[in-house]
Design a protein around this motif. Structure first.
Motif, mmCIF file in Angstrom:
data_model
loop_
_atom_site.group_PDB
_atom_site.id
_atom_site.type_symbol
_atom_site.label_atom_id
_atom_site.label_comp_id
_atom_site.label_asym_id
_atom_site.label_seq_id
_atom_site.Cartn_x
_atom_site.Cartn_y
_atom_site.Cartn_z
ATOM 1 N N PHE A 1 64.060 73.003 41.391
ATOM 2 C CA PHE A 1 63.776 72.418 40.085
ATOM 3 C C PHE A 1 64.330 70.992 40.062
ATOM 4 C CE2 PHE A 1 63.414 76.890 38.848
ATOM 5 C CZ PHE A 1 62.306 76.855 38.009
ATOM 6 N N PRO A 2 63.473 69.969 39.981
ATOM 7 C CA PRO A 2 63.969 68.595 39.891
ATOM 8 C C PRO A 2 64.920 68.427 38.702
ATOM 9 C CG PRO A 2 61.598 68.626 40.253
ATOM 10 C CD PRO A 2 62.002 70.038 39.972
ATOM 11 N N SER B 1 52.057 70.022 28.428
ATOM 12 C CA SER B 1 52.001 68.583 28.172
ATOM 13 C C SER B 1 53.184 67.831 28.783
ATOM 14 C CB SER B 1 51.995 68.330 26.655
ATOM 15 O OG SER B 1 53.161 68.895 26.054
ATOM 16 N N GLY B 2 54.088 68.546 29.469
ATOM 17 C CA GLY B 2 55.271 67.918 30.039
ATOM 18 C C GLY B 2 54.967 67.108 31.289
ATOM 19 N N PRO B 3 55.958 66.340 31.753
ATOM 20 C CA PRO B 3 55.774 65.520 32.967
ATOM 21 C C PRO B 3 55.427 66.389 34.173
ATOM 22 C CG PRO B 3 57.791 64.914 31.802
ATOM 23 C CD PRO B 3 57.297 66.163 31.169
ATOM 24 N N LYS B 4 54.392 66.005 34.902
ATOM 25 C CA LYS B 4 53.936 66.816 36.029
ATOM 26 C C LYS B 4 54.991 66.948 37.119
ATOM 27 C CE LYS B 4 48.987 66.031 35.354
ATOM 28 N NZ LYS B 4 47.732 65.518 35.956
ATOM 29 N N GLU B 5 55.798 65.865 37.293
ATOM 30 C CA GLU B 5 56.801 65.916 38.356
ATOM 31 C C GLU B 5 57.928 66.901 38.050
ATOM 32 O OE1 GLU B 5 57.920 62.460 35.616
ATOM 33 O OE2 GLU B 5 56.093 63.345 36.475
ATOM 34 N N LEU B 6 58.053 67.309 36.772
ATOM 35 C CA LEU B 6 59.086 68.270 36.382
ATOM 36 C C LEU B 6 58.534 69.683 36.200
ATOM 37 C CD1 LEU B 6 61.056 66.245 33.663
ATOM 38 C CD2 LEU B 6 61.751 66.685 36.016
ATOM 39 N N SER B 7 57.228 69.824 36.217
ATOM 40 C CA SER B 7 56.599 71.092 35.849
ATOM 41 C C SER B 7 57.101 72.270 36.690
ATOM 42 C CB SER B 7 55.082 70.980 35.993
ATOM 43 O OG SER B 7 54.463 72.233 35.753
ATOM 44 N N HIS B 8 57.300 73.390 36.008
ATOM 45 C CA HIS B 8 57.699 74.615 36.692
ATOM 46 C C HIS B 8 56.619 75.103 37.645
ATOM 47 C CE1 HIS B 8 55.085 76.254 33.548
ATOM 48 N NE2 HIS B 8 54.994 77.349 34.263
ATOM 49 N N LYS B 9 55.403 74.615 37.450
ATOM 50 C CA LYS B 9 54.305 75.036 38.315
ATOM 51 C C LYS B 9 54.472 74.521 39.743
ATOM 52 C CE LYS B 9 50.917 75.521 34.588
ATOM 53 N NZ LYS B 9 49.599 75.088 34.053
ATOM 54 N N ASN B 10 55.364 73.559 39.927
ATOM 55 C CA ASN B 10 55.639 73.049 41.272
ATOM 56 C C ASN B 10 56.567 73.970 42.055
ATOM 57 O OD1 ASN B 10 54.173 70.734 40.561
ATOM 58 N ND2 ASN B 10 56.000 69.692 39.795
ATOM 59 N N THR B 11 57.104 74.963 41.368
ATOM 60 C CA THR B 11 58.111 75.844 41.958
ATOM 61 C C THR B 11 57.539 77.232 42.204
ATOM 62 O OG1 THR B 11 59.872 74.658 40.811
ATOM 63 C CG2 THR B 11 60.404 76.857 41.597
#
Length: 540
Positions: free
Chosen positions: A448-449, A462-472
């Motif tokens: 998690f960044p 609508s949150g920042p893509k670089e922080l999205s939980h979907k990246n994890t």
């Protein structure tokens, strides 16, 4: 088939405990075909077959681990001066093992069998995808001993302790009641009333203490939690939030006993202990606390059963309590599950709410965003919360998810393997206890960044893509567990937390002018210091 008797009169140490016997209740209607289907699947899973690559994988004994010493095992690591685990919280011990041994390690030489500790979400997924139709999650040995000791005295409580057929039959009855969102949303009106009582008490305490919550404010949240469980489980207001509640009152003793159970089971089952061989002081304290909890809960359940018998309440009411709904299906499960909910529901949601209030007070800009949403949804401070309002509270959902990422009740998930598996190139035989160290990964920047920061936006579309939980990897964040053995009360707890948080933030501005809060693990994870929030009433 109907029955007119719930439990026979029993006796323990001179104290007679009885269950009401005049209510007509149906027996467990579990579909026999369904049961046989799952039983056959379970039998097929018991094969000793080896997975592809087993022969090339390294043997179990080769898995990295803190090395035990003869006689003392790894217990010496907890000793002052010489032990590298001494004074560390369980999460800190996990991170130390992760740093020293990598994504898979074995912890052995403590109270029980060796435990494989995993620190890789791909391994988490392998474990859960292969846990079977009747997953095994070993319960706490101390509770097993107590249940066996009191098996002729109290109803069969403790679903977390159940395994195999017993667990499946129990869960099959309970799931339709507690795991359906629409069922839990039926209780919003009752939760509103309890949340309003909590808000009134916060306002009173702020007036009495110049805007600062007192040292025992944590207890106010436990009282809210118990009152919420009471109205949902038994349709009974226990009076926990009365301002003149005596410290020796039954409800306050119940809260203290539950808190004590979680503290003592950690000392008995997680930390080194001799209670299995001699009757230790902590074991005797645990027995006393559990006896009080169960005896008190049986009394509350009897009061509900008596009301059903006299038709003071209607068992067929759609908004009836969990106990009433379950009584129509299985009498023994109804009573056992009611005890479970009273036992498990006090410390758990109380801890999460405390953590939520702390993180919001530490992050005023996030608190403001939640308040803006609350003001938009609740025209007045005392506007009742409805299911339609909760459906629109997207930032609130993000707040709760972020709180449970940073401060979940459980720091990981335990399973016993039902088949031979391979993790990280190592053989892990069937019947091995395996623990997924989720919190260690949830607070790591690798997954998690800005992992240490409280950022509800990471859960919003609508949150920042670089922080999205979907990246994890989704197996990193499992605050309520996974699969058939996930937390049975998670949906109910979620509605409780939504209602209380939205009400509190709509009414108050919270500040934290102290040093950072510390979090520790007993049987559960949570704050350890007084929650001395500074509170100001909102004028909007």
């Amino acid at each position: 088939m109907l029955s007119t008797k719930l439990f026979r009169l029993v006796s323990h140490n001179g104290t007679r405990i009885s269950m009401s016997t005049g209510v007509r209740i149906t027996e467990n209607p579990l579909d026999e075909k369904k049961f046989q289907h799952y039983k056959n699947l379970h039998e097929l899973e018991k094969s000793d077959a080896k997975p592809v690559g087993w022969g090339e994988a390294k043997p179990f004994k080769s898995i990295p681990r803190p090395k035990p010493v003869p006689i003392f095992g790894n217990i010496w690591r907890f000793l002052p001066k010489i032990g590298n685990f001494h004074g560390l919280d369980f999460v800190e011990i996990q991170k130390l093992i992760w740093d020293q041994h990598g994504d898979i390690a074995v912890l052995e030489g403590l109270n029980g069998p060796p435990i494989v500790m995993l620190f890789n979400p791909k391994y988490f997924e392998t474990l859960h995808r292969n846990e079977g139709v009747w997953p095994i999650r070993r319960g706490l040995a101390s509770l097993d001993y107590f249940r066996e000791m009191r098996k002729y005295t109290y109803p069969r409580f403790g679903m977390v302790q159940h395994q195999g057929e017993e667990w499946f039959k129990y869960r099959s009855v309970v799931n339709p009641i507690l795991m359906q969102p629409r069922n839990n949303l039926q209780y919003i009106d009752k939760m509103n009333l309890v949340a309003d009582e909590l808000v009134d008490n916060v306002k009173f305490l702020a007036e009495q203490h110049n805007g600062e919550m007192p040292d025992n404010f944590n207890n106010e949240l436990y009282k809210w939690s118990l009152e919420s469980v009471g109205v949902v489980t038994l349709d009974k207001h226990l009076g926990c939030l009365k301002r003149d509640l005596d410290s020796h009152s039954e409800t306050q003793q119940l809260i203290q006993s539950v808190l004590q159970v979680f503290e003592l089971t950690y000392k008995l089952d997680i930390l080194p202990s001799m209670y299995k061989y001699v009757s230790t002081s902590n074991w005797r304290k645990l027995v006393k606390a559990l006896d009080f909890i169960l005896k008190t809960n049986v009394k509350y359940i009897n009061q509900t059963l008596d009301k059903l018998q006299t038709k003071e309440i209607d068992i067929n009411d759609e908004t009836s309590s969990v106990l009433q709904k379950l009584l129509k299906l299985d009498r023994n499960v109804a009573v056992g599950m009611s005890i479970d909910m009273m036992l498990a529901g006090i410390d758990t949601t109380g801890r999460v709410l405390a953590a939520g209030l702390y993180y919001l007070s530490k992050n005023p800009e996030k608190q403001t965003q939640l308040r803006n949403e609350a003001v938009a949804l609740l025209q007045d401070k005392d506007t009742p919360i409805t299911k339609e309002i909760l459906a629109k509270a997207s930032y609130l959902q993000g707040v709760i998810k972020e709180v449970t990422r940073l401060a979940p009740i459980a720091v990981g998930n335990l399973r016993t393997t039902v088949k031979n598996l391979i993790f990280g190139g190592y053989q892990v035989p069937s019947g091995t206890d395996v623990f997924t160290c989720n919190l260690a990964l949830c607070t790591s920047d690798d997954y998690f960044p800005r992992a240490k920061e409280f950022l509800p936006e990471r859960w919003l579309a609508s949150g920042p893509k670089e922080l999205s939980h979907k990246n994890t990897n989704p197996f990193v964040f499992l605050p309520f567990g996974f699969g058939p053995r996930s937390c049975i009360g998670k949906r109910l707890a979620h509605v409780e937390l939504q209602t209380a948080l939205l009400k509190i933030i709509r009414n108050f501005e919270l500040q934290w002018p102290h040093e950072d809060m510390t979090f520790t693990t007993t049987a559960l994870y949570g704050i350890t210091q007084p929650l001395k929030l500074h509170v100001k009433c909102v004028n909007q």
